[in-house]
Design a protein around this motif. Sequence first.
Motif, mmCIF file in Angstrom:
data_model
loop_
_atom_site.group_PDB
_atom_site.id
_atom_site.type_symbol
_atom_site.label_atom_id
_atom_site.label_comp_id
_atom_site.label_asym_id
_atom_site.label_seq_id
_atom_site.Cartn_x
_atom_site.Cartn_y
_atom_site.Cartn_z
ATOM 1 N N LYS A 111 -53.030 -114.545 54.012
ATOM 2 C CA LYS A 111 -51.861 -114.212 53.175
ATOM 3 C C LYS A 111 -52.081 -112.905 52.411
ATOM 4 O O LYS A 111 -51.203 -112.052 52.350
ATOM 5 C CB LYS A 111 -51.584 -115.360 52.209
ATOM 6 N N THR A 112 -53.275 -112.757 51.830
ATOM 7 C CA THR A 112 -53.570 -111.527 51.096
ATOM 8 C C THR A 112 -53.487 -110.303 52.009
ATOM 9 O O THR A 112 -52.881 -109.287 51.672
ATOM 10 C CB THR A 112 -54.978 -111.608 50.468
ATOM 11 N N LEU A 113 -54.103 -110.436 53.197
ATOM 12 C CA LEU A 113 -54.105 -109.314 54.134
ATOM 13 C C LEU A 113 -52.683 -108.963 54.567
ATOM 14 O O LEU A 113 -52.323 -107.789 54.713
ATOM 15 C CB LEU A 113 -54.958 -109.662 55.368
ATOM 16 N N TYR A 114 -51.876 -110.010 54.745
ATOM 17 C CA TYR A 114 -50.496 -109.822 55.181
ATOM 18 C C TYR A 114 -49.671 -109.176 54.063
ATOM 19 O O TYR A 114 -48.954 -108.200 54.287
ATOM 20 C CB TYR A 114 -49.924 -111.194 55.556
ATOM 21 N N ASP A 115 -49.836 -109.681 52.853
ATOM 22 C CA ASP A 115 -49.066 -109.156 51.719
ATOM 23 C C ASP A 115 -49.487 -107.735 51.348
ATOM 24 O O ASP A 115 -48.646 -106.879 51.093
ATOM 25 C CB ASP A 115 -49.241 -110.065 50.490
ATOM 26 N N GLU A 116 -50.795 -107.501 51.322
ATOM 27 C CA GLU A 116 -51.292 -106.219 50.787
ATOM 28 C C GLU A 116 -51.343 -105.116 51.840
ATOM 29 O O GLU A 116 -51.081 -103.963 51.543
ATOM 30 C CB GLU A 116 -52.706 -106.415 50.199
ATOM 31 N N LEU A 117 -51.740 -105.482 53.069
ATOM 32 C CA LEU A 117 -51.944 -104.434 54.081
ATOM 33 C C LEU A 117 -51.025 -104.590 55.294
ATOM 34 O O LEU A 117 -51.138 -103.854 56.267
ATOM 35 C CB LEU A 117 -53.406 -104.448 54.555
ATOM 36 N N ASP A 118 -50.118 -105.579 55.225
ATOM 37 C CA ASP A 118 -49.183 -105.834 56.320
ATOM 38 C C ASP A 118 -49.912 -106.111 57.642
ATOM 39 O O ASP A 118 -49.458 -105.728 58.714
ATOM 40 C CB ASP A 118 -48.222 -104.645 56.490
ATOM 41 N N ILE A 119 -51.069 -106.780 57.552
ATOM 42 C CA ILE A 119 -51.820 -107.125 58.756
ATOM 43 C C ILE A 119 -51.240 -108.403 59.363
ATOM 44 O O ILE A 119 -51.154 -109.431 58.694
ATOM 45 C CB ILE A 119 -53.314 -107.306 58.411
ATOM 46 N N LYS A 120 -50.788 -108.298 60.624
ATOM 47 C CA LYS A 120 -50.078 -109.419 61.243
ATOM 48 C C LYS A 120 -50.824 -110.015 62.443
ATOM 49 O O LYS A 120 -50.425 -111.046 62.970
ATOM 50 C CB LYS A 120 -48.690 -108.964 61.711
ATOM 51 N N ASN A 121 -51.856 -109.346 62.915
ATOM 52 C CA ASN A 121 -52.577 -109.859 64.097
ATOM 53 C C ASN A 121 -54.003 -109.311 64.116
ATOM 54 O O ASN A 121 -54.388 -108.509 63.247
ATOM 55 C CB ASN A 121 -51.836 -109.477 65.382
ATOM 56 N N ILE A 122 -54.759 -109.757 65.105
ATOM 57 C CA ILE A 122 -56.173 -109.412 65.155
ATOM 58 C C ILE A 122 -56.372 -107.908 65.355
ATOM 59 O O ILE A 122 -57.254 -107.298 64.742
ATOM 60 C CB ILE A 122 -56.872 -110.230 66.260
ATOM 61 N N GLN A 123 -55.521 -107.308 66.187
ATOM 62 C CA GLN A 123 -55.646 -105.877 66.438
ATOM 63 C C GLN A 123 -55.492 -105.077 65.143
ATOM 64 O O GLN A 123 -56.271 -104.165 64.854
ATOM 65 C CB GLN A 123 -54.601 -105.441 67.480
ATOM 66 N N GLU A 124 -54.512 -105.455 64.327
ATOM 67 C CA GLU A 124 -54.272 -104.725 63.077
ATOM 68 C C GLU A 124 -55.410 -104.965 62.080
ATOM 69 O O GLU A 124 -55.762 -104.071 61.308
ATOM 70 C CB GLU A 124 -52.921 -105.140 62.467
ATOM 71 N N LEU A 125 -55.978 -106.166 62.149
ATOM 72 C CA LEU A 125 -57.116 -106.454 61.279
ATOM 73 C C LEU A 125 -58.297 -105.579 61.671
ATOM 74 O O LEU A 125 -58.998 -105.013 60.830
ATOM 75 C CB LEU A 125 -57.506 -107.931 61.383
ATOM 76 N N LYS A 126 -58.504 -105.460 62.976
ATOM 77 C CA LYS A 126 -59.620 -104.666 63.492
ATOM 78 C C LYS A 126 -59.490 -103.209 63.029
ATOM 79 O O LYS A 126 -60.459 -102.615 62.537
ATOM 80 C CB LYS A 126 -59.617 -104.744 65.018
ATOM 81 N N GLU A 127 -58.297 -102.670 63.166
ATOM 82 C CA GLU A 127 -58.081 -101.274 62.765
ATOM 83 C C GLU A 127 -58.311 -101.092 61.265
ATOM 84 O O GLU A 127 -58.968 -100.136 60.839
ATOM 85 C CB GLU A 127 -56.654 -100.833 63.132
ATOM 86 N N ALA A 128 -57.779 -102.012 60.478
ATOM 87 C CA ALA A 128 -57.938 -101.906 59.022
ATOM 88 C C ALA A 128 -59.412 -101.991 58.631
ATOM 89 O O ALA A 128 -59.878 -101.256 57.756
ATOM 90 C CB ALA A 128 -57.147 -103.014 58.330
ATOM 91 N N ALA A 129 -60.150 -102.884 59.328
ATOM 92 C CA ALA A 129 -61.567 -103.047 59.006
ATOM 93 C C ALA A 129 -62.342 -101.792 59.411
ATOM 94 O O ALA A 129 -63.197 -101.312 58.669
ATOM 95 C CB ALA A 129 -62.123 -104.279 59.715
ATOM 96 N N GLU A 130 -62.009 -101.254 60.568
ATOM 97 C CA GLU A 130 -62.703 -100.044 61.028
ATOM 98 C C GLU A 130 -62.438 -98.870 60.089
ATOM 99 O O GLU A 130 -63.287 -98.004 59.890
ATOM 100 C CB GLU A 130 -62.251 -99.700 62.458
ATOM 101 N N ASN A 131 -61.252 -98.840 59.490
ATOM 102 C CA ASN A 131 -60.916 -97.767 58.546
ATOM 103 C C ASN A 131 -61.308 -98.120 57.110
ATOM 104 O O ASN A 131 -60.891 -97.443 56.169
ATOM 105 C CB ASN A 131 -59.413 -97.468 58.618
#
Length: 577
Positions: A111-131
């Motif tokens: 929920k936090t990731l979705y609300d704060e960074l608009d992360i909706k799937n694993i690919q977007e999580l991966k990119e956010a983590a890499e950055n």
Amino acid sequence: MTDEEQVDNKYYAQILSDVALLLQIKGANRYKIRAYQNASRAIGGLNEPVEDVLARDELTDIDGVGKSIASDIAEIKKTGTCQARTDLLDELDPGLLDLLKIQGMGAKKVKTLYDELDIKNIQELKEAAENQKIRELDGFGKKTEEKFLAEIERLESDDGRTPLPSALVLAESFRDELADRDDVERIEIAGSIRRQKETIGDIDLLVASTSDPTPIMDAFTKIAGVSEILVKGEKKTSVRTVQGIQIDLRIVAPEVFGSALHYFTGSKEHHVKLRTRAKRQGMKISEYGVFKDGDPNPVASMTEEDVFSALGLKYIPPELREGFDEIDLALEDDLPELVDMKHIRGDIHMHTIESDGEATILEMAQAAKALGYEYIVLTDHSQVLTVANGMTPKRFARHIEAIREANEQIEDFTILAGIEVDILKDGSLDMDEELLRECDWVVGSVHIHQQLDKDAMTRRLLNAIDTGLISCLGHPTGRILGGRPGYEYDLEEVLQACKDKRVAVEINGSTGRLDFNADHAARAHRVGVKIVLGSDAHSTLGLEAMPFAVGQARRAGLTPKDVLNCLSAKELVASVR
DNA sequence: GCCGTTTTCGGCCCGACTGTTTTCAGTCG
């Protein structure tokens, strides 16, 4: 599972579980979430198709299903989904469900990731983590970010659960590494291995010790084959092996070993039911014992028997602890007396050097005798299996003679003549009828033309059963554990034919198969089909696969009278065809 | 949302470890 009713029930369970997960992400009332989880579990564990219950309008009789979820289920039947799930997915995003598969990721973090960074799937999580965007969030840090990346990588290369036989080998090697230590009083393999589940998610080891736990934990993490330490504490340590399997080690005091063993054997569903029930009686269950409310000293903890007894229950064998109806049965003293290795008097499926085995007739017989059996059936392959050096009719005739001769040479033991005959594409059998009548036992198996469509495969098996020549269907689904799924056919129709024609079905214990599995075997048993256990040994060592077949039979709730191997050789032969 | 041997309201299984905090929330099994 090729089991249709389970697949259907699993689908319903999945939809309800999705609702629970999405509600979690949304931050709904936790008890509403739990209600959906409970209902999902209840549907997944039903002994009959949920659609039958729906048809009888008895959904709310299911424990955990009330009016609201009953109407959800009716909706799923009609539309394939339910409004609750559709609405949540409109509001949220389907990819969020995948995020929850990541270890260390729960609903709050999603929920936090979705609300704060608009992360909706694993690919977007991966990119956010890499950055390195994750570490900037409140409550997250560098370590969490790195863990996510490592976990995503692991998920991408993961091939699922481990077959029981290979998990058991690994578990035993870890157990044996620690068993000889002076500070280890006792060590047992718990978890789903102890419950004989056909595939294993992770391995649980339980140690009783009165010493400082740190050296034991240190030794555990240094065993060859450990690739990563996931968690390390005084009471619990988790590692991952080079095979990618997680092993948890728990250390407890000897006086609570029983309650701890019960706890770590699971299943989760069994515990939830048991604890809820205990709580209503004013008691509490944990790995440290059974407690009366307010009393810090346990009323039971030393042995598992003590634990069940303190709750007013008969001992429930590990194989039945799945949270189905075992607690009710234990309460009514109505648990089945499960079949055990000690009841097994013979083995009905094995190969010799005559086809693709590695031992002679007498070598197999002597090895089986040494295991305590009274008889074996030798079942070499028929000619169509050229890769397995299958027998022509001529060779089979000679082989039968050789078996009869060998039988004369061994005392207090019976070697029965049999064959694993191939069921050909049209359902005819790959051997002369006369010879099939002459031998004692016929395993009918499908090895070739496995890709037939469902109707053709059903007709094929029905035709084979109809010959009246088969004693049992060998590895009846054809699935390879952790490999190919098995051929498609109408299981219910085939089981009914087996019952009518007095054909047994095999639980094949060979390590790659476990076929039938417990679910299939339970279903066959409900129809009234006899079950027979085979090792499918291709060597003397292969005979030792029998306990896996017994394990599946136990999970299916089978008693010695349900399993033909518990009969004498004479009774066995007379019980079919 | 579900449930009832405290039954129509007020509860709902339990404990260990981690990472992020500075006393604990989140996650897992």
